[in-house]
Design a protein around this motif. Sequence first.
Motif, PDB file in Angstrom:
ATOM      1  N   PHE A  42       1.968  -6.718  -4.135  1.00  0.00           N
ATOM      2  CA  PHE A  42       1.148  -6.291  -5.415  1.00  0.00           C
ATOM      3  C   PHE A  42      -0.347  -6.188  -4.828  1.00  0.00           C
ATOM      4  CE2 PHE A  42       4.648  -7.623  -8.425  1.00  0.00           C
ATOM      5  CZ  PHE A  42       5.233  -6.380  -8.610  1.00  0.00           C
ATOM      6  N   GLU A  43      -0.551  -7.202  -4.207  1.00  0.00           N
ATOM      7  CA  GLU A  43      -2.035  -7.247  -3.731  1.00  0.00           C
ATOM      8  C   GLU A  43      -2.299  -6.073  -2.869  1.00  0.00           C
ATOM      9  OE1 GLU A  43      -4.153  -9.942  -0.571  1.00  0.00           O
ATOM     10  OE2 GLU A  43      -3.666 -11.116  -2.202  1.00  0.00           O
ATOM     11  N   ILE A  44      -1.406  -5.683  -1.801  1.00  0.00           N
ATOM     12  CA  ILE A  44      -1.707  -4.466  -0.975  1.00  0.00           C
ATOM     13  C   ILE A  44      -1.562  -3.415  -1.824  1.00  0.00           C
ATOM     14  CG2 ILE A  44      -0.432  -3.203   1.087  1.00  0.00           C
ATOM     15  CD1 ILE A  44      -1.690  -5.971   1.857  1.00  0.00           C
ATOM     16  N   LYS A  45      -0.436  -3.201  -2.641  1.00  0.00           N
ATOM     17  CA  LYS A  45      -0.391  -1.980  -3.323  1.00  0.00           C
ATOM     18  C   LYS A  45      -1.495  -1.701  -4.359  1.00  0.00           C
ATOM     19  CE  LYS A  45       2.884   0.086  -4.434  1.00  0.00           C
ATOM     20  NZ  LYS A  45       3.492   1.554  -3.887  1.00  0.00           N
ATOM     21  N   ARG A  46      -2.312  -2.710  -4.805  1.00  0.00           N
ATOM     22  CA  ARG A  46      -3.303  -2.500  -5.944  1.00  0.00           C
ATOM     23  C   ARG A  46      -4.642  -1.824  -5.164  1.00  0.00           C
ATOM     24  NH1 ARG A  46      -7.290  -5.995  -5.797  1.00  0.00           N
ATOM     25  NH2 ARG A  46      -6.816  -8.201  -4.821  1.00  0.00           N
ATOM     26  N   ARG A  47      -4.678  -2.062  -3.696  1.00  0.00           N
ATOM     27  CA  ARG A  47      -5.791  -1.327  -3.071  1.00  0.00           C
ATOM     28  C   ARG A  47      -5.912   0.043  -2.964  1.00  0.00           C
ATOM     29  NH1 ARG A  47      -6.466  -5.823   1.712  1.00  0.00           N
ATOM     30  NH2 ARG A  47      -6.487  -7.654   0.522  1.00  0.00           N
ATOM     31  N   GLU A  48      -7.068   0.391  -3.050  1.00  0.00           N
ATOM     32  CA  GLU A  48      -7.136   2.321  -2.814  1.00  0.00           C
ATOM     33  C   GLU A  48      -6.984   2.329  -1.322  1.00  0.00           C
ATOM     34  OE1 GLU A  48     -10.270   4.006  -4.583  1.00  0.00           O
ATOM     35  OE2 GLU A  48     -10.001   2.858  -6.431  1.00  0.00           O
ATOM     36  N   THR A  49      -7.620   1.440  -0.489  1.00  0.00           N
ATOM     37  CA  THR A  49      -7.550   1.829   1.088  1.00  0.00           C
ATOM     38  C   THR A  49      -7.069   0.463   1.639  1.00  0.00           C
ATOM     39  OG1 THR A  49      -9.894   1.121   1.419  1.00  0.00           O
ATOM     40  CG2 THR A  49      -9.384   3.389   0.967  1.00  0.00           C
ATOM     41  N   PRO A  51      -7.392  -1.448   5.053  1.00  0.00           N
ATOM     42  CA  PRO A  51      -8.405  -1.634   6.197  1.00  0.00           C
ATOM     43  C   PRO A  51      -7.179  -1.764   7.567  1.00  0.00           C
ATOM     44  CG  PRO A  51      -9.255  -3.311   4.671  1.00  0.00           C
ATOM     45  CD  PRO A  51      -7.881  -2.589   4.123  1.00  0.00           C
ATOM     46  N   ALA A  52      -7.985  -1.425   8.710  1.00  0.00           N
ATOM     47  CA  ALA A  52      -7.023  -1.467   9.776  1.00  0.00           C
ATOM     48  C   ALA A  52      -6.327  -2.930  10.030  1.00  0.00           C
ATOM     49  CB  ALA A  52      -7.883  -0.951  10.861  1.00  0.00           C
ATOM     50  N   GLY A  53      -7.002  -3.922   9.957  1.00  0.00           N
ATOM     51  CA  GLY A  53      -6.727  -5.298  10.049  1.00  0.00           C
ATOM     52  C   GLY A  53      -5.489  -5.666   9.046  1.00  0.00           C
ATOM     53  N   GLU A  54      -5.787  -5.107   7.988  1.00  0.00           N
ATOM     54  CA  GLU A  54      -4.579  -5.525   7.051  1.00  0.00           C
ATOM     55  C   GLU A  54      -3.493  -4.442   7.206  1.00  0.00           C
ATOM     56  OE1 GLU A  54      -4.254  -7.373   3.791  1.00  0.00           O
ATOM     57  OE2 GLU A  54      -5.601  -8.362   5.389  1.00  0.00           O
ATOM     58  N   ARG A  55      -3.480  -3.442   7.828  1.00  0.00           N
ATOM     59  CA  ARG A  55      -2.485  -2.635   8.229  1.00  0.00           C
ATOM     60  C   ARG A  55      -1.483  -3.143   9.345  1.00  0.00           C
ATOM     61  NH1 ARG A  55       0.581   1.258   6.220  1.00  0.00           N
ATOM     62  NH2 ARG A  55      -1.130   2.078   5.292  1.00  0.00           N
ATOM     63  N   ASP A  56      -2.367  -3.582  10.425  1.00  0.00           N
ATOM     64  CA  ASP A  56      -1.346  -4.480  11.261  1.00  0.00           C
ATOM     65  C   ASP A  56      -0.654  -5.755  10.464  1.00  0.00           C
ATOM     66  OD1 ASP A  56      -2.586  -2.999  13.064  1.00  0.00           O
ATOM     67  OD2 ASP A  56      -4.097  -4.470  13.711  1.00  0.00           O
ATOM     68  N   ARG A  57      -1.249  -6.421   9.582  1.00  0.00           N
ATOM     69  CA  ARG A  57      -0.463  -7.515   8.903  1.00  0.00           C
ATOM     70  C   ARG A  57       0.725  -6.760   7.839  1.00  0.00           C
ATOM     71  NH1 ARG A  57      -3.234 -10.100   3.549  1.00  0.00           N
ATOM     72  NH2 ARG A  57      -1.539 -11.582   3.129  1.00  0.00           N
ATOM     73  N   LYS A  62       6.480  -5.925   7.626  1.00  0.00           N
ATOM     74  CA  LYS A  62       7.745  -4.856   7.120  1.00  0.00           C
ATOM     75  C   LYS A  62       8.655  -5.342   8.445  1.00  0.00           C
ATOM     76  CE  LYS A  62       5.617  -1.172   6.899  1.00  0.00           C
ATOM     77  NZ  LYS A  62       5.384   0.414   6.851  1.00  0.00           N
ATOM     78  N   LYS A  63       8.194  -5.784   9.510  1.00  0.00           N
ATOM     79  CA  LYS A  63       9.204  -5.789  10.864  1.00  0.00           C
ATOM     80  C   LYS A  63      10.075  -7.258  10.483  1.00  0.00           C
ATOM     81  CE  LYS A  63       8.840  -6.697  15.606  1.00  0.00           C
ATOM     82  NZ  LYS A  63       7.970  -6.781  16.894  1.00  0.00           N
ATOM     83  N   ASN A  64       9.197  -8.225  10.016  1.00  0.00           N
ATOM     84  CA  ASN A  64       9.854  -9.410   9.898  1.00  0.00           C
ATOM     85  C   ASN A  64      10.875  -9.191   8.577  1.00  0.00           C
ATOM     86  OD1 ASN A  64       8.537 -10.692  11.890  1.00  0.00           O
ATOM     87  ND2 ASN A  64       6.847 -11.514  10.528  1.00  0.00           N
ATOM     88  N   LEU A 106       3.112   3.220   1.188  1.00  0.00           N
ATOM     89  CA  LEU A 106       1.486   3.059   0.820  1.00  0.00           C
ATOM     90  C   LEU A 106       0.853   4.388   1.281  1.00  0.00           C
ATOM     91  CD1 LEU A 106       1.002  -0.415   2.395  1.00  0.00           C
ATOM     92  CD2 LEU A 106       0.841   0.254  -0.052  1.00  0.00           C
ATOM     93  N   GLY A 107      -0.064   4.716   0.519  1.00  0.00           N
ATOM     94  CA  GLY A 107      -0.767   6.054   1.038  1.00  0.00           C
ATOM     95  C   GLY A 107      -1.504   6.015   2.247  1.00  0.00           C
ATOM     96  N   PRO A 108      -2.381   6.923   2.506  1.00  0.00           N
ATOM     97  CA  PRO A 108      -3.100   6.754   3.727  1.00  0.00           C
ATOM     98  C   PRO A 108      -3.676   5.690   4.011  1.00  0.00           C
ATOM     99  CG  PRO A 108      -3.417   9.044   2.444  1.00  0.00           C
ATOM    100  CD  PRO A 108      -2.655   7.992   1.792  1.00  0.00           C
ATOM    101  N   THR A 109      -4.092   5.282   5.011  1.00  0.00           N
ATOM    102  CA  THR A 109      -4.720   4.059   5.337  1.00  0.00           C
ATOM    103  C   THR A 109      -6.188   4.220   5.362  1.00  0.00           C
ATOM    104  OG1 THR A 109      -4.700   4.443   7.786  1.00  0.00           O
ATOM    105  CG2 THR A 109      -2.761   3.323   7.027  1.00  0.00           C
ATOM    106  N   ASP A 110      -6.854   5.281   5.797  1.00  0.00           N
ATOM    107  CA  ASP A 110      -8.330   5.179   5.366  1.00  0.00           C
ATOM    108  C   ASP A 110      -8.785   6.402   4.781  1.00  0.00           C
ATOM    109  OD1 ASP A 110     -10.902   5.073   5.986  1.00  0.00           O
ATOM    110  OD2 ASP A 110     -10.918   5.018   8.067  1.00  0.00           O
ATOM    111  N   LEU A 111      -8.659   6.166   3.436  1.00  0.00           N
ATOM    112  CA  LEU A 111      -9.048   7.453   2.607  1.00  0.00           C
ATOM    113  C   LEU A 111     -10.414   7.613   2.595  1.00  0.00           C
ATOM    114  CD1 LEU A 111      -6.878   6.501  -0.651  1.00  0.00           C
ATOM    115  CD2 LEU A 111      -6.442   8.271   0.859  1.00  0.00           C
ATOM    116  N   GLU A 112     -11.285   6.750   2.772  1.00  0.00           N
ATOM    117  CA  GLU A 112     -12.694   6.987   3.012  1.00  0.00           C
ATOM    118  C   GLU A 112     -12.968   7.925   4.204  1.00  0.00           C
ATOM    119  OE1 GLU A 112     -15.677   3.644   3.574  1.00  0.00           O
ATOM    120  OE2 GLU A 112     -14.534   2.667   1.568  1.00  0.00           O
TER     121      GLU A 112
END
Length: 146
Positions: A42-49, A51-57, A62-64, A106-112
Amino acid sequence: MQEYERKQLLERVGREGATVGADIPETITVQGEDIDLQTFVFEIKRRETIPAGERDRVERAKKNLRRERLERVERIEEDDISRETGEELARSIVGIDRALNALENLGPTDLEREQQAKQAADTKRWMSFLQKALGREDTAASRGGR
């Protein structure tokens, strides 16, 4: 657990649409580590974008989760478990699938950056239009060449 019960559980977790109405588990143990899965998703889904560091997380999560799902399916397929344990595993697998679906969509990673590129293109088109409208097309081209 009887063989027919095992097949029913495996069919249920493999069914298209099995996640409809399913809840993401509040917590889940993945690779020996307790994770607040519901909060994370829910924390990840509520964000509009994201960040690259979060994308890796998110990708690691997902892999785990995929790995944990596979291990749980294998337990249903191969282990000598009770019907109750099988039901619990099946519920957790459907919950993992629900979480994976949410994370995959999840939407595009860098909407900005995408928005800035659109604005730059709009500005360029507008400037080109104005130059043509004012008859300065040749002047602008010759100034740019110097």
